[in-house]
Design an enzyme around this catalytic site. Structure first.
Site, mmCIF file in Angstrom:
data_model
loop_
_atom_site.group_PDB
_atom_site.id
_atom_site.type_symbol
_atom_site.label_atom_id
_atom_site.label_comp_id
_atom_site.label_asym_id
_atom_site.label_seq_id
_atom_site.Cartn_x
_atom_site.Cartn_y
_atom_site.Cartn_z
ATOM 1 C CE LYS A 74 37.444 36.227 44.044
ATOM 2 N NZ LYS A 74 38.557 35.300 44.352
ATOM 3 C CB THR A 76 43.011 38.636 36.257
ATOM 4 O OG1 THR A 76 43.014 37.242 35.970
ATOM 5 C CG2 THR A 76 43.628 39.397 35.111
ATOM 6 N NE ARG A 97 42.607 32.176 47.976
ATOM 7 C CZ ARG A 97 41.472 31.637 47.554
ATOM 8 N NH1 ARG A 97 40.906 30.667 48.252
ATOM 9 N NH2 ARG A 97 40.895 32.055 46.451
ATOM 10 C CE LYS A 108 40.557 28.655 40.295
ATOM 11 N NZ LYS A 108 40.813 29.148 41.665
ATOM 12 C CB ALA A 276 36.393 31.236 49.713
ATOM 13 C CG PHE A 304 34.610 30.739 45.502
ATOM 14 C CD1 PHE A 304 34.770 30.471 44.161
ATOM 15 C CD2 PHE A 304 34.947 29.746 46.409
ATOM 16 C CE1 PHE A 304 35.256 29.242 43.719
ATOM 17 C CE2 PHE A 304 35.433 28.507 45.975
ATOM 18 C CZ PHE A 304 35.576 28.261 44.631
ATOM 19 C CG PHE A 384 35.652 39.282 29.169
ATOM 20 C CD1 PHE A 384 36.046 37.988 28.852
ATOM 21 C CD2 PHE A 384 35.617 39.638 30.508
ATOM 22 C CE1 PHE A 384 36.407 37.081 29.843
ATOM 23 C CE2 PHE A 384 35.978 38.740 31.504
ATOM 24 C CZ PHE A 384 36.380 37.456 31.167
ATOM 25 C CD1 TRP A 412 43.124 38.381 31.244
ATOM 26 C CD2 TRP A 412 43.215 39.052 29.115
ATOM 27 N NE1 TRP A 412 43.331 37.262 30.464
ATOM 28 C CE2 TRP A 412 43.391 37.642 29.150
ATOM 29 C CE3 TRP A 412 43.243 39.694 27.873
ATOM 30 C CZ2 TRP A 412 43.581 36.884 28.007
ATOM 31 C CZ3 TRP A 412 43.435 38.931 26.726
ATOM 32 C CH2 TRP A 412 43.603 37.539 26.797
#
Length: 559
Positions: A74, A76, A97, A108, A276, A304, A384, A412
């Site tokens: 998200k 990214t 954030r 993470k 969140a 999230f 991906f 990405w």
């Protein structure tokens, strides 16, 4: 396939510009930037005040399906979309954030985007950054110290030590501190009582900083914090302890948004960081509203899945700040669809059309939920390497069957060049004027009805269930004048239910409300559901085990 560089390797190779040059791109003069080194700076309160009369740009929310261990990307996508909008000639700012140390060393390993869609300096952002979280932790714990000190010196306010509701915080996952006894050791150390720690991102001070409009508003909200109750159940406020002034002093610099840049040298505001799943999950109002005065487009994210972050973004942040989002992007991946369809993580590399179809129910639920707020949406398929053409087409067909469009995004791997299609679609949606944004429930609705509305309309549960003590507490707050506040649901991020293992799109489940907490300063009621914890624990093999300094003194292991 060519060797894939890690996020930190890509970030380390970034050709960063001086932060004054990034500020100049959006009209911030050098004298209004407080530099933290060469590549990050705070924006002065004077400058923020000076642009309040500017016309607002368009606000774009990036949200997602329920997170899975497969990863959704998200942040990214948020960063990539900001770069993509700048690439097609729009003046865009990214608003995200700050990262909490707890999950960075836990699960993470970092939170600044990924691949060629990152915000830099990546290492600083994922560690101490400009010290905002430390300031929030210190201000919060100053108030904790003042409470126990007041009791020690005679308790003039008549605080019932059994009803102290202000806990302590730290920016680390430490389950051992969830419940504790403080002030042990005899007369010199005060009166023993039960207490505990939450993680800093769950602190009401964090929420207050992120919802305040300026220092004056910040100090008022800090004074409004309820820290304890007396024996007659009357509230004791932070201002009664004369804590609000000193707390505001500690937060003076932390209130100023941080300016950094993307890998493509586009501006990004990184400020605040409530989770969140246990808090309201959005960056600061000051950062977002200031960015709107400086850009055509502001791309922001909410934490999230849309059932948590987007709902709180709409029902809390937009309601309180008067924001009107023009469009939303729902991030999803083929891999996550397969996991929602029952495929194990180790089998995600194999093509499985049926699992994709089955898992799309989760995505469909989020599309329906965003519609309930009147905001037009587009689905971003974060690509991906293992995705097959057939799997991607299956997702596109499903989204089309719901009357929306899904766009494949390769930011990405390719940066802004891989997300132009999404950028053009977002512009079309935002410029169409189709947004008819409205929160899910009115201010005047009773608190428990607000909870039930979210449970039934967003989670698709049958009802919220709560003990009489919880319902009585909500009723008492309504009687005290807090009934018009929105509710902030604290719930597992992994499911629409309170069972983290129940993936897909469950219906008819009950949502047990374990506890409610009044955040009178922030201006919402926290509703703790199921087994969610406001102080997370570390996993069996925390990310910290792989984070170290290499021989060149560079940080390794952040990702």
């Amino acid at each position: 396939m060519a060797e894939v560089k890690s996020d930190i390797e890509i970030a380390r190779g970034a050709k960063k510009k001086q932060i004054q040059e990034i500020g100049a791109k959006i009209g911030i003069p050098t004298e209004h930037l407080l530099p933290y080194g060469h590549d990050k700076a705070k924006i002065s309160a004077e400058f923020i005040k000076s642009v309040k009369g500017n016309k607002d740009g368009k606000l774009i929310l990036v949200t997602a399906i329920n997170p899975t261990p497969a990863g959704e990307g998200k942040t990214t996508t948020t960063v990539g979309l900001g770069d993509g909008l700048n690439r097609i000639g729009k003046k865009a700012i990214v608003c995200i954030r700050e990262a909490s140390l707890g999950p960075n060393f836990g699960v993470k390993g970092g939170a600044a985007g990924g691949g060629y869609a990152q915000v830099v300096p990546m290492e600083d952002m994922n560690l101490h950054f400009t010290g905002d979280f430390h300031a929030i932790t210190t201000a919060h714990n100053l108030l904790s110290a003042l409470i126990d000190n007041h009791i020690y010196w005679g308790n003039e306010l008549g605080i019932d030590t059994r009803r102290v509701v202000w806990r302590r915080v730290m920016d680390m996952n430490d389950r051992a501190l969830r419940e504790m006894i403080c002030s042990l050791g005899g007369v010199a150390n005060g009166f023993p009582r039960e207490g505990g720690f939450d993680i800093t991102v769950a602190s009401e001070v964090m929420a207050i900083l992120c919802l305040s409009t300026d220092l004056k508003d910040l100090e008022k909200r800090l004074g409004d914090i309820i820290v304890a109750y007396r024996r007659d159940k009357s509230a004791v406020y932070a201002r009664d302890l004369k804590a609000d002034g000193a707390m505001a002093v500690l937060l003076k610099d932390a209130m100023q948004p941080n300016l950094v840049q993307t890998l493509e040298n586009n501006p990004a505001f990184v400020h605040g960081g409530p989770f969140a799943n246990i808090a309201h999950g959005c960056n600061s109002v000051v950062a977002t509203t200031t960015a709107l005065k400086l850009a055509d487009y502001v791309v922001t994210e909410a934490g999230f899945g849309a059932d948590l972050g987007a709902e709180k973004f709409f029902d809390i942040k937009c309601r309180k700040a008067g924001l009107k989002p023009a469009a939303a992007v729902i991030v999803a991946t083929v891999r996550a669809m397969k996991m929602n369809g029952g495929v194990k993580k180790e089998d995600l590399g194999k093509e499985n059309i049926e699992a994709v179809k089955k898992g799309c129910a989760n995505l469909g639920r989020h599309i329906e939920n965003i519609r309930q707020f009147g905001v037009p949406a587009v689905v971003a398929i974060n690509h991906f390497y293992s995705d097959t053409d057939a799997e991607i087409q299956t997702m596109k067909d499903y989204v089309a069957s719901m009357g929306e469009e899904a766009i494949l995004c390769k930011h990405w791997a390719k940066g802004s060049a891989g997300i132009e299609d999404l950028a053009n679609k977002v512009v079309a949606l935002a410029e169409s004027g189709a947004s008819q944004f409205a929160p899910l429930y009115p201010d005047a609705m009773p608190l428990f009805e607000k909870i039930n509305t979210i449970v039934q309309r967003i989670y698709r549960g049958s009802e919220a269930i709560a003990d009489k003590s919880v319902r009585d507490q909500l009723h008492a707050w309504e009687q005290a004048g807090y009934g018009k506040l929105p509710v902030c649901m604290a719930k597992t991020q992994y499911s629409f239910s309170t069972d983290p293992n129940l993936r897909g799109a469950p219906t008819g489940h009950t949502v047990p409300v374990r506890e409610v907490r009044l955040s009178a300063g922030a201006g919402f009621v926290v509703v703790i559901c199921g087994e969610v914890m406001t102080m997370p624990g570390l996993p069996k093999a925390p990310s910290s085990e792989k984070i170290f300094l290499n021989e060149a003194g560079q940080i390794e292991g952040l990702f």
